[in-house]
Write a protein that holds these residues in place. Structure first.
Motif, mmCIF file in Angstrom:
data_model
loop_
_atom_site.group_PDB
_atom_site.id
_atom_site.type_symbol
_atom_site.label_atom_id
_atom_site.label_comp_id
_atom_site.label_asym_id
_atom_site.label_seq_id
_atom_site.Cartn_x
_atom_site.Cartn_y
_atom_site.Cartn_z
ATOM 1 N N GLN A 73 64.753 79.362 23.713
ATOM 2 C CA GLN A 73 65.501 80.513 24.239
ATOM 3 C C GLN A 73 66.634 79.997 24.818
ATOM 4 O OE1 GLN A 73 63.877 83.187 24.745
ATOM 5 N NE2 GLN A 73 62.969 82.594 22.872
ATOM 6 N N GLN A 74 67.747 80.384 25.249
ATOM 7 C CA GLN A 74 68.928 79.960 26.213
ATOM 8 C C GLN A 74 68.586 78.827 27.231
ATOM 9 O OE1 GLN A 74 71.182 83.975 26.226
ATOM 10 N NE2 GLN A 74 72.984 82.684 25.131
ATOM 11 N N GLU A 75 67.914 79.172 28.115
ATOM 12 C CA GLU A 75 67.435 78.707 28.704
ATOM 13 C C GLU A 75 67.062 77.195 28.607
ATOM 14 O OE1 GLU A 75 65.794 81.061 28.383
ATOM 15 O OE2 GLU A 75 64.029 81.107 28.811
ATOM 16 N N ASP A 76 67.052 76.660 27.853
ATOM 17 C CA ASP A 76 66.617 75.518 27.159
ATOM 18 C C ASP A 76 67.530 74.772 27.283
ATOM 19 O OD1 ASP A 76 63.622 76.168 24.857
ATOM 20 O OD2 ASP A 76 63.975 76.060 27.115
ATOM 21 N N SER A 77 68.970 75.636 26.911
ATOM 22 C CA SER A 77 70.716 74.462 26.750
ATOM 23 C C SER A 77 70.299 73.811 28.095
ATOM 24 C CB SER A 77 71.446 75.333 26.946
ATOM 25 O OG SER A 77 71.503 76.203 25.649
ATOM 26 N N ALA A 78 70.810 72.615 27.788
ATOM 27 C CA ALA A 78 70.851 70.856 28.817
ATOM 28 C C ALA A 78 71.203 70.422 27.797
ATOM 29 C CB ALA A 78 69.664 71.287 29.624
ATOM 30 N N VAL A 79 71.060 68.859 28.232
ATOM 31 C CA VAL A 79 71.430 67.456 28.178
ATOM 32 C C VAL A 79 69.884 66.854 28.464
ATOM 33 C CG1 VAL A 79 71.952 65.549 28.029
ATOM 34 C CG2 VAL A 79 73.537 67.163 28.445
ATOM 35 N N TYR A 80 69.282 66.545 26.985
ATOM 36 C CA TYR A 80 67.670 66.057 27.080
ATOM 37 C C TYR A 80 68.025 64.267 26.946
ATOM 38 C CZ TYR A 80 65.900 70.281 27.003
ATOM 39 O OH TYR A 80 66.042 72.313 26.956
ATOM 40 N N LEU A 81 67.202 63.708 28.411
ATOM 41 C CA LEU A 81 68.004 61.971 28.331
ATOM 42 C C LEU A 81 66.126 61.926 28.362
ATOM 43 C CD1 LEU A 81 69.771 62.164 31.575
ATOM 44 C CD2 LEU A 81 70.822 62.073 29.873
ATOM 45 N N CYS A 82 66.238 60.880 27.300
ATOM 46 C CA CYS A 82 65.566 59.704 27.664
ATOM 47 C C CYS A 82 65.708 58.069 28.170
ATOM 48 C CB CYS A 82 64.881 59.914 26.277
ATOM 49 S SG CYS A 82 63.877 58.071 25.685
ATOM 50 N N ALA A 83 64.689 57.904 28.808
ATOM 51 C CA ALA A 83 64.740 56.597 28.963
ATOM 52 C C ALA A 83 63.989 55.588 28.828
ATOM 53 C CB ALA A 83 65.055 56.389 30.709
ATOM 54 N N SER A 84 63.828 54.343 29.024
ATOM 55 C CA SER A 84 62.656 53.247 29.542
ATOM 56 C C SER A 84 62.963 52.127 29.633
ATOM 57 C CB SER A 84 62.869 52.664 27.297
ATOM 58 O OG SER A 84 63.762 51.864 26.942
ATOM 59 N N SER A 85 62.282 51.204 30.123
ATOM 60 C CA SER A 85 61.354 50.505 31.021
ATOM 61 C C SER A 85 60.376 49.617 30.854
ATOM 62 C CB SER A 85 61.781 51.331 32.625
ATOM 63 O OG SER A 85 60.559 51.574 32.824
ATOM 64 N N LEU A 86 60.095 47.945 31.983
ATOM 65 C CA LEU A 86 58.739 47.569 31.284
ATOM 66 C C LEU A 86 58.355 48.491 32.530
ATOM 67 C CD1 LEU A 86 61.415 44.306 31.065
ATOM 68 C CD2 LEU A 86 59.932 45.315 29.700
ATOM 69 N N LEU A 87 56.960 47.611 32.611
ATOM 70 C CA LEU A 87 56.261 48.242 33.338
ATOM 71 C C LEU A 87 56.413 47.245 35.232
ATOM 72 C CD1 LEU A 87 54.112 50.094 34.677
ATOM 73 C CD2 LEU A 87 52.580 48.443 33.176
ATOM 74 N N ASP A 88 56.940 45.723 34.612
ATOM 75 C CA ASP A 88 57.030 45.435 36.643
ATOM 76 C C ASP A 88 57.785 46.158 36.655
ATOM 77 O OD1 ASP A 88 58.046 42.441 34.058
ATOM 78 O OD2 ASP A 88 56.199 43.622 34.705
ATOM 79 N N ARG A 89 57.439 46.137 38.717
ATOM 80 C CA ARG A 89 58.022 46.646 39.573
ATOM 81 C C ARG A 89 59.121 46.428 39.710
ATOM 82 N NH1 ARG A 89 56.504 44.324 46.062
ATOM 83 N NH2 ARG A 89 58.004 45.600 46.565
ATOM 84 N N GLY A 90 59.626 47.559 40.207
ATOM 85 C CA GLY A 90 61.144 47.634 40.557
ATOM 86 C C GLY A 90 62.611 47.071 39.132
ATOM 87 N N THR A 91 61.062 47.375 38.110
ATOM 88 C CA THR A 91 62.177 47.565 36.988
ATOM 89 C C THR A 91 63.286 47.987 37.075
ATOM 90 O OG1 THR A 91 62.189 46.762 34.404
ATOM 91 C CG2 THR A 91 60.749 48.328 35.369
ATOM 92 N N GLU A 92 64.309 47.667 36.017
ATOM 93 C CA GLU A 92 65.131 48.874 35.381
ATOM 94 C C GLU A 92 64.594 50.073 34.192
ATOM 95 O OE1 GLU A 92 68.861 47.342 34.751
ATOM 96 O OE2 GLU A 92 70.101 48.900 34.545
ATOM 97 N N ALA A 93 65.730 51.493 34.816
ATOM 98 C CA ALA A 93 65.582 52.398 33.069
ATOM 99 C C ALA A 93 66.329 52.591 32.639
ATOM 100 C CB ALA A 93 64.652 53.187 34.003
ATOM 101 N N PHE A 94 66.410 52.457 31.639
ATOM 102 C CA PHE A 94 67.762 51.623 30.453
ATOM 103 C C PHE A 94 67.758 53.182 30.021
ATOM 104 C CE2 PHE A 94 69.242 47.673 31.437
ATOM 105 C CZ PHE A 94 67.931 47.238 31.139
ATOM 106 N N PHE A 95 68.632 53.990 30.218
ATOM 107 C CA PHE A 95 68.754 55.607 29.607
ATOM 108 C C PHE A 95 69.725 55.403 28.144
ATOM 109 C CE2 PHE A 95 67.507 58.366 32.839
ATOM 110 C CZ PHE A 95 67.510 58.115 33.885
ATOM 111 N N GLY A 96 69.035 56.573 27.444
ATOM 112 C CA GLY A 96 70.477 56.849 26.281
ATOM 113 C C GLY A 96 71.290 57.589 26.669
#
Lengths: 109, 114
Positions: free
Chosen positions: B83-106
């Motif tokens: 639908q038109q309202e789905d228009s957006a930027v879709y971001l993916c991010a990944s990280s390790l599971l460690d406490r305080g770890t940084e998320a890296f974005f695509g």
């Protein structure tokens, strides 16, 4: 679920002036808090995290659990600091991360 | 490359068409997130995986949205009957599971529904 609030959508300061970007959160557990930055045409990237108590590019942020805040501060803003800034909170138990709506900082010459 | 990779970078879909967005996280990253970012807004949480387990899908806006990560690495976000309202930027991010770890974005996938 955790919630992050950034009350200011836009913030404009002159070069050399102090800047503070506000972030408040609500979460019943122990939070991990971050500031992410997105420069023009670049991907989101980490600026700093509260756990490491570091200062990056002159920015600092202190976690205030009493006020549930994690405001980002810099004593002397630079033009290259102009960007979108996002506060984020991750749960300690599973790393689930949520973002605020962001503040667009403009530093004028 | 060592970063998070998303494809396609841009997608134009006709209303009603199904789309599939791909995310290649950093190798070894346990956590994977999908966010939706509308113009001028912050990243809105869609769903979160730990390895192949989808721990939270509360942010998916409707049952037209579906995400999977069958082998705990690559993830696909599928949107049915766009639908038109789905228009957006879709971001993916990944990280390790460690406490305080940084998320890296695509870089994100910009979806435009016409």
């Amino acid at each position: 679920a955790q919630r992050v609030t950034q009350p200011e959508k836009l913030l404009s300061v002159f070069k050399g002036a102090p800047v503070e970007l506000k972030c408040n959160y609500s979460y019943s557990g122990s939070p991990e808090l971050f500031w992410y930055v997105q420069y023009s045409r670049q991907r989101l990237q980490l600026l700093l995290r509260h756990i490491s108590r570091e200062s990056i590019k002159g920015f600092t942020a202190d976690l205030n659990k009493g006020e549930t805040s994690f405001h980002l501060k810099k004593p002397f803003a630079q033009e290259e600091d102009s960007a979108m800034y996002y506060c984020a909170l991750a749960r300690l138990d599973n790393n689930d991360m949520r973002f605020g709506a962001g503040t667009r900082l403009t530093v004028k010459p | 490359g060592a970063g998070v990779s998303q494809s396609p970078r841009y997608k134009v879909a006709k209303r009603g068409q199904d789309v599939a967005l791909r995310c290649d996280p950093i190798s070894g990253h346990v956590s994977l997130f999908w966010y939706q970012q509308a113009l001028g807004q912050g990243p809105e949480f869609l769903t979160y995986f730990q390895n192949e387990a989808q721990l939270d899908k509360s942010g998916l806006p409707s049952d037209r949205f579906f995400a999977e990560r069958p082998e705990g690495s690559v993830s696909t976000l599928k949107i049915q009957r766009t639908q038109q309202e789905d228009s957006a930027v879709y971001l993916c991010a990944s990280s390790l599971l460690d406490r305080g770890t940084e998320a890296f974005f695509g870089q994100g996938t910009r979806l435009t529904v016409v």
